[in-house]
Design a protein around this motif. Structure first.
Motif, PDB file in Angstrom:
ATOM      1  N   GLN A 160      -7.222 -16.888  -0.482  1.00 14.79           N
ATOM      2  CA  GLN A 160      -7.684 -16.971   0.911  1.00 14.79           C
ATOM      3  C   GLN A 160      -6.535 -16.681   1.882  1.00 14.79           C
ATOM      4  OE1 GLN A 160      -9.800 -20.652   1.826  1.00 14.79           O
ATOM      5  NE2 GLN A 160      -9.246 -20.464   3.997  1.00 14.79           N
ATOM      6  N   ARG A 161      -5.358 -17.272   1.611  1.00 15.45           N
ATOM      7  CA  ARG A 161      -4.212 -17.064   2.513  1.00 15.45           C
ATOM      8  C   ARG A 161      -3.775 -15.593   2.503  1.00 15.45           C
ATOM      9  NH1 ARG A 161      -5.851 -20.864   4.632  1.00 15.45           N
ATOM     10  NH2 ARG A 161      -4.954 -22.958   4.707  1.00 15.45           N
ATOM     11  N   LEU A 162      -3.771 -14.969   1.306  1.00 19.58           N
ATOM     12  CA  LEU A 162      -3.390 -13.557   1.237  1.00 19.58           C
ATOM     13  C   LEU A 162      -4.363 -12.709   2.052  1.00 19.58           C
ATOM     14  CD1 LEU A 162      -2.330 -13.285  -2.521  1.00 19.58           C
ATOM     15  CD2 LEU A 162      -0.820 -13.000  -0.532  1.00 19.58           C
ATOM     16  N   LYS A 163      -5.663 -13.050   1.959  1.00 13.03           N
ATOM     17  CA  LYS A 163      -6.685 -12.293   2.732  1.00 13.03           C
ATOM     18  C   LYS A 163      -6.440 -12.468   4.230  1.00 13.03           C
ATOM     19  CE  LYS A 163     -10.738 -11.853  -0.259  1.00 13.03           C
ATOM     20  NZ  LYS A 163     -10.782 -13.008  -1.221  1.00 13.03           N
ATOM     21  N   GLU A 164      -6.182 -13.724   4.658  1.00 13.69           N
ATOM     22  CA  GLU A 164      -5.949 -14.005   6.086  1.00 13.69           C
ATOM     23  C   GLU A 164      -4.733 -13.237   6.592  1.00 13.69           C
ATOM     24  OE1 GLU A 164      -5.456 -18.216   6.055  1.00 13.69           O
ATOM     25  OE2 GLU A 164      -7.595 -18.618   5.788  1.00 13.69           O
ATOM     26  N   LEU A 165      -3.666 -13.245   5.777  1.00  5.80           N
ATOM     27  CA  LEU A 165      -2.414 -12.590   6.202  1.00  5.80           C
ATOM     28  C   LEU A 165      -2.591 -11.080   6.225  1.00  5.80           C
ATOM     29  CD1 LEU A 165       0.083 -14.924   4.347  1.00  5.80           C
ATOM     30  CD2 LEU A 165      -0.099 -14.642   6.830  1.00  5.80           C
ATOM     31  N   GLU A 166      -3.433 -10.583   5.296  1.00  3.68           N
ATOM     32  CA  GLU A 166      -3.720  -9.143   5.302  1.00  3.68           C
ATOM     33  C   GLU A 166      -4.532  -8.798   6.557  1.00  3.68           C
ATOM     34  OE1 GLU A 166      -6.074  -7.761   1.998  1.00  3.68           O
ATOM     35  OE2 GLU A 166      -5.956  -5.669   2.708  1.00  3.68           O
ATOM     36  N   ALA A 167      -5.534  -9.632   6.857  1.00  2.00           N
ATOM     37  CA  ALA A 167      -6.372  -9.398   8.047  1.00  2.00           C
ATOM     38  C   ALA A 167      -5.536  -9.462   9.323  1.00  2.00           C
ATOM     39  CB  ALA A 167      -7.495 -10.433   8.106  1.00  2.00           C
ATOM     40  N   ALA A 168      -4.505 -10.284   9.295  1.00  2.00           N
ATOM     41  CA  ALA A 168      -3.643 -10.436  10.484  1.00  2.00           C
ATOM     42  C   ALA A 168      -2.584  -9.336  10.541  1.00  2.00           C
ATOM     43  CB  ALA A 168      -2.967 -11.810  10.453  1.00  2.00           C
ATOM     44  N   GLY A 169      -2.610  -8.439   9.545  1.00  2.00           N
ATOM     45  CA  GLY A 169      -1.653  -7.327   9.550  1.00  2.00           C
ATOM     46  C   GLY A 169      -0.252  -7.746   9.159  1.00  2.00           C
ATOM     47  N   LEU A 170      -0.129  -8.887   8.452  1.00  2.00           N
ATOM     48  CA  LEU A 170       1.207  -9.389   8.113  1.00  2.00           C
ATOM     49  C   LEU A 170       1.542  -9.101   6.654  1.00  2.00           C
ATOM     50  CD1 LEU A 170       0.937 -12.780  10.036  1.00  2.00           C
ATOM     51  CD2 LEU A 170       2.021 -10.649  10.788  1.00  2.00           C
ATOM     52  N   ILE A 171       0.515  -8.899   5.838  1.00  2.00           N
ATOM     53  CA  ILE A 171       0.721  -8.541   4.432  1.00  2.00           C
ATOM     54  C   ILE A 171      -0.103  -7.282   4.150  1.00  2.00           C
ATOM     55  CG2 ILE A 171      -0.130  -9.211   2.125  1.00  2.00           C
ATOM     56  CD1 ILE A 171       1.609 -11.526   2.188  1.00  2.00           C
ATOM     57  N   GLU A 172       0.496  -6.357   3.366  1.00  2.00           N
ATOM     58  CA  GLU A 172      -0.207  -5.136   2.959  1.00  2.00           C
ATOM     59  C   GLU A 172      -0.621  -5.268   1.499  1.00  2.00           C
ATOM     60  OE1 GLU A 172       2.901  -2.414   3.760  1.00  2.00           O
ATOM     61  OE2 GLU A 172       2.347  -2.144   5.873  1.00  2.00           O
ATOM     62  N   ARG A 173      -1.850  -4.919   1.223  1.00  2.00           N
ATOM     63  CA  ARG A 173      -2.394  -4.981  -0.142  1.00  2.00           C
ATOM     64  C   ARG A 173      -2.452  -3.559  -0.676  1.00  2.00           C
ATOM     65  NH1 ARG A 173      -7.689  -4.618  -2.122  1.00  2.00           N
ATOM     66  NH2 ARG A 173      -8.170  -5.960  -3.917  1.00  2.00           N
ATOM     67  N   THR A 174      -1.790  -3.334  -1.808  1.00  2.00           N
ATOM     68  CA  THR A 174      -1.750  -1.998  -2.413  1.00  2.00           C
ATOM     69  C   THR A 174      -2.436  -2.056  -3.773  1.00  2.00           C
ATOM     70  OG1 THR A 174       0.435  -1.770  -1.393  1.00  2.00           O
ATOM     71  CG2 THR A 174      -0.214  -0.088  -3.028  1.00  2.00           C
ATOM     72  N   VAL A 175      -3.374  -1.128  -4.010  1.00  2.00           N
ATOM     73  CA  VAL A 175      -4.069  -1.058  -5.306  1.00  2.00           C
ATOM     74  C   VAL A 175      -3.440   0.072  -6.117  1.00  2.00           C
ATOM     75  CG1 VAL A 175      -6.251  -0.655  -6.480  1.00  2.00           C
ATOM     76  CG2 VAL A 175      -6.214  -1.884  -4.269  1.00  2.00           C
ATOM     77  N   ILE A 176      -2.933  -0.269  -7.295  1.00  2.00           N
ATOM     78  CA  ILE A 176      -2.338   0.745  -8.166  1.00  2.00           C
ATOM     79  C   ILE A 176      -3.398   1.094  -9.215  1.00  2.00           C
ATOM     80  CG2 ILE A 176      -0.474   1.179  -9.836  1.00  2.00           C
ATOM     81  CD1 ILE A 176       1.142  -0.928  -8.119  1.00  2.00           C
ATOM     82  N   PRO A 177      -3.885   2.344  -9.187  1.00  2.00           N
ATOM     83  CA  PRO A 177      -5.052   2.703 -10.031  1.00  2.00           C
ATOM     84  C   PRO A 177      -4.724   2.880 -11.503  1.00  2.00           C
ATOM     85  CG  PRO A 177      -4.279   4.627  -8.821  1.00  2.00           C
ATOM     86  CD  PRO A 177      -3.421   3.462  -8.380  1.00  2.00           C
ATOM     87  N   SER A 178      -3.894   1.990 -12.051  1.00  3.32           N
ATOM     88  CA  SER A 178      -3.575   2.071 -13.488  1.00  3.32           C
ATOM     89  C   SER A 178      -4.712   1.380 -14.252  1.00  3.32           C
ATOM     90  CB  SER A 178      -2.261   1.318 -13.731  1.00  3.32           C
ATOM     91  OG  SER A 178      -2.360   0.027 -13.146  1.00  3.32           O
ATOM     92  N   THR A 179      -4.588   1.333 -15.557  1.00  4.34           N
ATOM     93  CA  THR A 179      -5.585   0.614 -16.371  1.00  4.34           C
ATOM     94  C   THR A 179      -4.863  -0.517 -17.098  1.00  4.34           C
ATOM     95  OG1 THR A 179      -6.702   2.705 -16.674  1.00  4.34           O
ATOM     96  CG2 THR A 179      -7.385   0.899 -18.112  1.00  4.34           C
ATOM     97  N   PRO A 180      -5.035  -1.761 -16.835  1.00  5.14           N
ATOM     98  CA  PRO A 180      -5.949  -2.212 -15.794  1.00  5.14           C
ATOM     99  C   PRO A 180      -5.358  -1.963 -14.403  1.00  5.14           C
ATOM    100  CG  PRO A 180      -4.744  -4.078 -16.681  1.00  5.14           C
ATOM    101  CD  PRO A 180      -4.292  -2.890 -17.458  1.00  5.14           C
ATOM    102  N   VAL A 181      -6.254  -2.013 -13.410  1.00  2.00           N
ATOM    103  CA  VAL A 181      -5.805  -1.854 -12.014  1.00  2.00           C
ATOM    104  C   VAL A 181      -4.784  -2.946 -11.704  1.00  2.00           C
ATOM    105  CG1 VAL A 181      -6.528  -2.126  -9.588  1.00  2.00           C
ATOM    106  CG2 VAL A 181      -7.969  -0.829 -11.193  1.00  2.00           C
ATOM    107  N   GLN A 182      -3.760  -2.579 -10.898  1.00  2.00           N
ATOM    108  CA  GLN A 182      -2.788  -3.593 -10.468  1.00  2.00           C
ATOM    109  C   GLN A 182      -2.826  -3.698  -8.940  1.00  2.00           C
ATOM    110  OE1 GLN A 182       1.170  -3.411 -12.357  1.00  2.00           O
ATOM    111  NE2 GLN A 182       0.297  -1.723 -13.581  1.00  2.00           N
TER     112      GLN A 182
END
Lengths: 106, 106
Positions: free
Chosen positions: B55-77
């Protein structure tokens, strides 16, 4: 990766929880800008209720951040001013205030 | 006495409310100390539940303070790292962390 929870961290969470409480930041800022009487705090902080202002002043006094002085005049007068730790906290909050100003101007 | 509520103050209260939320300070600190994967955050922050960390990571991402990066490996990271504003906030919190350390050592 070692834990960020060395012995200081629980206190940092406590500090953030204290300053994060609604209006606490404003009461500290008002004290830093010279408010001493209850009415001066109320005048400087738009929207705060008497009940909440009184509660925040009590909490800050209990935390050793604000000193309450009773002047035995007639009628009695009460002053609330920053204790040394409170002054240091107000100073420590300046970079955070600057960060939020920069962010609100972008 | 003029009001402390110039146009920046509501944002300062919002900032304090954000960083004052339980665990937010710890998540920011962990990010500042190099945590990137969910498991690294969990390992660095004793006592936080998966639900609250997410929840905190989502809030911080929504606030533009944390960036979430999806690495399309298998499994996804998935990586969570400080956005520029988040890095500036962590820096702005340092004096507050030092204040709470000094206070806990007295």
């Amino acid at each position: 990766m070692d834990s960020i929870h060395d012995d200081t961290c629980p206190r940092f969470e406590d500090t953030l929880e204290l300053v994060g409480r609604r209006w606490t930041g404003s009461v500290l800022q008002a004290a830093g800008r010279g408010a001493r009487r209850f009415g001066e705090y109320r005048a400087m902080i738009d929207g705060i209720s008497d009940r909440l202002l009184s509660q925040r002043l009590k909490e800050l006094e209990a935390a050793g951040l604000i000193e309450r002085t009773v002047i035995p005049s007639t009628p009695v007068q009460i002053r609330y001013q920053l204790a040394p730790d409170g002054r240091a906290l107000v100073d420590a909050l300046v970079p955070l205030a600057q960060w939020s100003m920069r962010r609100s101007s972008t």
